[in-house]
Design a protein around this motif. Structure first.
Motif, PDB file in Angstrom:
ATOM      1  N   LEU A 124       0.824  -1.198   0.000  1.00  0.00           N
ATOM      2  CA  LEU A 124       0.000   0.000   0.000  1.00  0.00           C
ATOM      3  C   LEU A 124       0.862   1.254   0.000  1.00  0.00           C
ATOM      4  O   LEU A 124       1.904   1.304   0.658  1.00  0.00           O
ATOM      5  N   ASN A 125       0.411   2.250  -0.715  1.00  0.00           N
ATOM      6  CA  ASN A 125       1.141   3.512  -0.799  1.00  0.00           C
ATOM      7  C   ASN A 125       0.165   4.650  -0.500  1.00  0.00           C
ATOM      8  O   ASN A 125      -0.745   4.917  -1.286  1.00  0.00           O
ATOM      9  N   SER A 126       0.345   5.294   0.637  1.00  0.00           N
ATOM     10  CA  SER A 126      -0.532   6.415   0.996  1.00  0.00           C
ATOM     11  C   SER A 126       0.144   7.763   0.766  1.00  0.00           C
ATOM     12  O   SER A 126      -0.450   8.806   1.050  1.00  0.00           O
ATOM     13  N   GLU A 127       1.372   7.743   0.257  1.00  0.00           N
ATOM     14  CA  GLU A 127       2.101   8.999   0.043  1.00  0.00           C
ATOM     15  C   GLU A 127       2.069   9.359  -1.436  1.00  0.00           C
ATOM     16  O   GLU A 127       3.066   9.315  -2.145  1.00  0.00           O
ATOM     17  N   ARG A 128       0.886   9.708  -1.898  1.00  0.00           N
ATOM     18  CA  ARG A 128       0.718  10.074  -3.302  1.00  0.00           C
ATOM     19  C   ARG A 128       0.908  11.580  -3.472  1.00  0.00           C
ATOM     20  O   ARG A 128       0.690  12.364  -2.548  1.00  0.00           O
ATOM     21  N   ALA A 129       1.283  11.960  -4.668  1.00  0.00           N
ATOM     22  CA  ALA A 129       1.422  13.384  -4.955  1.00  0.00           C
ATOM     23  C   ALA A 129       0.057  14.066  -4.811  1.00  0.00           C
ATOM     24  O   ALA A 129      -0.984  13.441  -5.034  1.00  0.00           O
ATOM     25  N   ASP A 130       0.096  15.334  -4.420  1.00  0.00           N
ATOM     26  CA  ASP A 130      -1.156  16.077  -4.297  1.00  0.00           C
ATOM     27  C   ASP A 130      -1.886  16.103  -5.628  1.00  0.00           C
ATOM     28  O   ASP A 130      -1.275  16.289  -6.701  1.00  0.00           O
ATOM     29  N   LEU A 131      -3.207  15.912  -5.558  1.00  0.00           N
ATOM     30  CA  LEU A 131      -4.015  15.915  -6.764  1.00  0.00           C
ATOM     31  C   LEU A 131      -4.443  17.341  -7.075  1.00  0.00           C
ATOM     32  O   LEU A 131      -4.981  18.030  -6.204  1.00  0.00           O
ATOM     33  N   PRO A 132      -4.229  17.793  -8.291  1.00  0.00           N
ATOM     34  CA  PRO A 132      -4.672  19.159  -8.623  1.00  0.00           C
ATOM     35  C   PRO A 132      -6.191  19.236  -8.633  1.00  0.00           C
ATOM     36  O   PRO A 132      -6.872  18.298  -9.049  1.00  0.00           O
ATOM     37  N   LYS A 133      -6.718  20.362  -8.135  1.00  0.00           N
ATOM     38  CA  LYS A 133      -8.161  20.569  -8.209  1.00  0.00           C
ATOM     39  C   LYS A 133      -8.562  20.807  -9.664  1.00  0.00           C
ATOM     40  O   LYS A 133      -7.841  21.463 -10.422  1.00  0.00           O
ATOM     41  N   THR A 134      -9.699  20.282 -10.011  1.00  0.00           N
ATOM     42  CA  THR A 134     -10.195  20.428 -11.368  1.00  0.00           C
ATOM     43  C   THR A 134     -11.044  21.689 -11.467  1.00  0.00           C
ATOM     44  O   THR A 134     -11.984  21.880 -10.700  1.00  0.00           O
ATOM     45  N   SER A 135     -10.708  22.558 -12.407  1.00  0.00           N
ATOM     46  CA  SER A 135     -11.500  23.758 -12.630  1.00  0.00           C
ATOM     47  C   SER A 135     -12.577  23.456 -13.669  1.00  0.00           C
ATOM     48  O   SER A 135     -12.279  23.011 -14.782  1.00  0.00           O
ATOM     49  N   VAL A 136     -13.827  23.666 -13.280  1.00  0.00           N
ATOM     50  CA  VAL A 136     -14.957  23.289 -14.122  1.00  0.00           C
ATOM     51  C   VAL A 136     -15.767  24.518 -14.494  1.00  0.00           C
ATOM     52  O   VAL A 136     -16.007  25.404 -13.671  1.00  0.00           O
ATOM     53  N   THR A 137     -16.175  24.573 -15.747  1.00  0.00           N
ATOM     54  CA  THR A 137     -17.080  25.612 -16.224  1.00  0.00           C
ATOM     55  C   THR A 137     -18.482  25.037 -16.298  1.00  0.00           C
ATOM     56  O   THR A 137     -18.706  24.010 -16.950  1.00  0.00           O
ATOM     57  N   TRP A 138     -19.419  25.713 -15.630  1.00  0.00           N
ATOM     58  CA  TRP A 138     -20.781  25.189 -15.533  1.00  0.00           C
ATOM     59  C   TRP A 138     -21.692  25.822 -16.580  1.00  0.00           C
ATOM     60  O   TRP A 138     -21.601  27.022 -16.848  1.00  0.00           O
ATOM     61  N   GLU A 139     -22.546  25.014 -17.147  1.00  0.00           N
ATOM     62  CA  GLU A 139     -23.559  25.531 -18.054  1.00  0.00           C
ATOM     63  C   GLU A 139     -24.575  26.345 -17.254  1.00  0.00           C
ATOM     64  O   GLU A 139     -24.997  25.936 -16.174  1.00  0.00           O
ATOM     65  N   VAL A 140     -24.951  27.488 -17.785  1.00  0.00           N
ATOM     66  CA  VAL A 140     -25.949  28.335 -17.136  1.00  0.00           C
ATOM     67  C   VAL A 140     -27.128  28.492 -18.085  1.00  0.00           C
ATOM     68  O   VAL A 140     -26.951  28.858 -19.249  1.00  0.00           O
ATOM     69  N   SER A 141     -28.327  28.199 -17.592  1.00  0.00           N
ATOM     70  CA  SER A 141     -29.507  28.266 -18.444  1.00  0.00           C
ATOM     71  C   SER A 141     -30.687  28.797 -17.650  1.00  0.00           C
ATOM     72  O   SER A 141     -31.270  28.085 -16.833  1.00  0.00           O
ATOM     73  N   GLU A 142     -31.008  30.076 -17.875  1.00  0.00           N
ATOM     74  CA  GLU A 142     -32.172  30.656 -17.196  1.00  0.00           C
ATOM     75  C   GLU A 142     -33.457  29.970 -17.636  1.00  0.00           C
ATOM     76  O   GLU A 142     -34.395  29.834 -16.843  1.00  0.00           O
ATOM     77  N   SER A 143     -33.497  29.525 -18.886  1.00  0.00           N
ATOM     78  CA  SER A 143     -34.712  28.867 -19.373  1.00  0.00           C
ATOM     79  C   SER A 143     -34.956  27.547 -18.646  1.00  0.00           C
ATOM     80  O   SER A 143     -36.104  27.198 -18.346  1.00  0.00           O
ATOM     81  N   SER A 144     -33.868  26.810 -18.330  1.00  0.00           N
ATOM     82  CA  SER A 144     -34.053  25.555 -17.600  1.00  0.00           C
ATOM     83  C   SER A 144     -34.487  25.823 -16.159  1.00  0.00           C
ATOM     84  O   SER A 144     -35.272  25.053 -15.590  1.00  0.00           O
ATOM     85  N   ASP A 145     -33.988  26.931 -15.568  1.00  0.00           N
ATOM     86  CA  ASP A 145     -34.448  27.308 -14.228  1.00  0.00           C
ATOM     87  C   ASP A 145     -35.941  27.602 -14.237  1.00  0.00           C
ATOM     88  O   ASP A 145     -36.683  27.167 -13.345  1.00  0.00           O
TER      89      ASP A 145
END
Length: 406
Positions: A124-145
């Motif tokens: 087992l290896n618990s000393e993994r490199a830090d995982l980069p956070k994923t930057s996500v772009t969200w769809e915006v739809s006033e019509s769906s709201d």
């Protein structure tokens, strides 16, 4: 004659941080407060669908167990071979079953490892490199709201006129990233920010649910029911006042009672006794507060072959994610919701060789597909529901996944 496949479970001397162990090879997880199970690699997997999906899942799991030669020096729930399960909300959608090659578990002062095959014990290896956070772009739809608010209004009208007490309506939002989205970074963020939830990952469905649908262990049945929600402000004094108002809200108490009753009615045939507290407590999470009730029961010893699959078949879908009466609510969801929930709001967790297990309702979650993720939120609609307030509540329920993907 086909030789049996070795499955070995042995104690670990160290209590390793479970989520830190996960590699990027098909990570599976069910962890709360540092305890639970994680797995990786795939020994076997299949899908089931249709009205008999829980029975079909049991049949496949039992057939797999027949191929194993198990050596288990640890014993107890979650040791030995384990099936990770992620069931669909609707019988028309696909449910996924996974038996990992390697599973590591922790409960109290006990840690263990299970692996499938004749290879030596995995390192087992618990000393993994830090995982980069994923930057996500969200769809915006006033019509769906606006369309969703219209659906809430339709639901309230049906409740007034059609013998329906409650219906749960869901909505989704899709986000995209410049690179593949890694479930492990999401899990670690959710575990840190929402320590009282169950963090899960099965076949790309990842999230942190506050709602335990079923824990079956040594003939004891437990279900944590959540229904009735209010957003937090971040001001402790103000939030205490809001918690008190939630506990007195007739609209939220009504919604909660339907959910509790549906769970109690589902498990009662299997139990010699059931404990249903008279009043809910207020569960505080980082972003919202819920009315919550822990329903418990003692499984009848005279009932043979009752396992997690049997009880799930009766429990799902509960009023917390469908409505009351169940058939009328499900029909209205099919008519007006306009999305496929997939495995959102379905049972997710694990089941062991004895048929015991721990499964939550897949809430506060998203389905990863390469560089995109589809996240979900749902609200219980009753006679006093207001479309604008319900939309705001759904936005609050998106926050955990959005914040894990900044």
């Amino acid at each position: 004659m086909t030789s049996l496949i070795p499955v070995t479970t042995t104690r670990l001397g160290d209590h390793l941080p479970l989520l830190d162990l996960l590699p990027d090879s098909a990570p599976t997880a069910w962890v709360r407060g540092g305890e639970g199970l994680v797995g990786w690699g795939v020994h076997a997997t299949t899908t089931v669908s249709g009205p008999h999906r829980f029975a079909d899942a049991r049949h496949w799991w039992q057939k797999q167990l027949e191929t194993f030669a198990v050596t288990n020096t640890v014993h107890g729930n979650g040791t030995g071979p384990v099936l990770f399960s992620s069931f669909s909300f609707s019988p028309d959608d696909v449910s996924v079953l996974v038996i990992p090659k390697v599973i590591v578990g922790k409960k109290g002062d006990k840690s263990w490892i299970t692996w499938v095959g004749s290879d030596p014990q995995p390192i087992l290896n618990s000393e993994r490199a830090d995982l980069p956070k994923t930057s996500v772009t969200w769809e915006v739809s006033e019509s769906s709201d606006e369309a969703w608010k219209s659906g809430v209004k339709t639901a309230v009208d049906r409740i007034h006129n059609n013998g329906l007490d409650k219906v749960v309506l869901a909505r989704d939002v899709v986000g995209t990233s410049e690179s593949a989205i890694d479930a492990r970074s999401i899990l670690k963020t959710l575990a840190a920010e929402y320590p009282s939830t169950w963090n899960f990952s099965v076949a790309g469905l990842v999230g942190a649910t506050p709602e335990l649908l079923l824990r079956l262990t040594k003939s004891m049945v437990t279900s944590r029911v959540l229904a009735g929600t209010i957003s937090k402000t971040g001001d402790d004094e103000r939030d205490l006042a809001l918690a008190a108002s939630l506990a007195r809200s007739s609209k939220d108490l009504e919604e909660h009672e339907y959910a509790v009753r549906s769970v109690a009615d589902a498990i009662e045939p299997f139990c010699t006794s059931i404990n249903v507290p008279e009043s809910p407590f207020v569960l505080h999470l980082a972003n919202v507060m819920h009315l919550a009730t822990d329903v418990t029961g003692a499984l009848a010893e005279t009932l043979a072959h009752v396992d997690a699959f049997t009880i799930l078949e009766q429990l799902h879908p509960s009023a917390a994610v469908c409505g009351t009466p169940r058939d009328k609510a499900a029909a209205l969801i099919n008519e007006i919701e306009a999305i496929s929930r997939g495995r959102y709001a379905g049972p997710v967790g694990w089941i062991d060789a004895a048929g015991d297990g721990e499964l939550g309702i897949a809430l506060r979650c998203g389905q990863i597909k390469g560089d995109s993720i589809r996240i979900f939120a749902g609200c219980g609609i009753v006679v006093g529901s207001d479309p604008v307030k319900e939309l705001a509540e759904s936005e609050a329920k998106f926050i955990p996944m959005r914040s894990a993907l900044l």
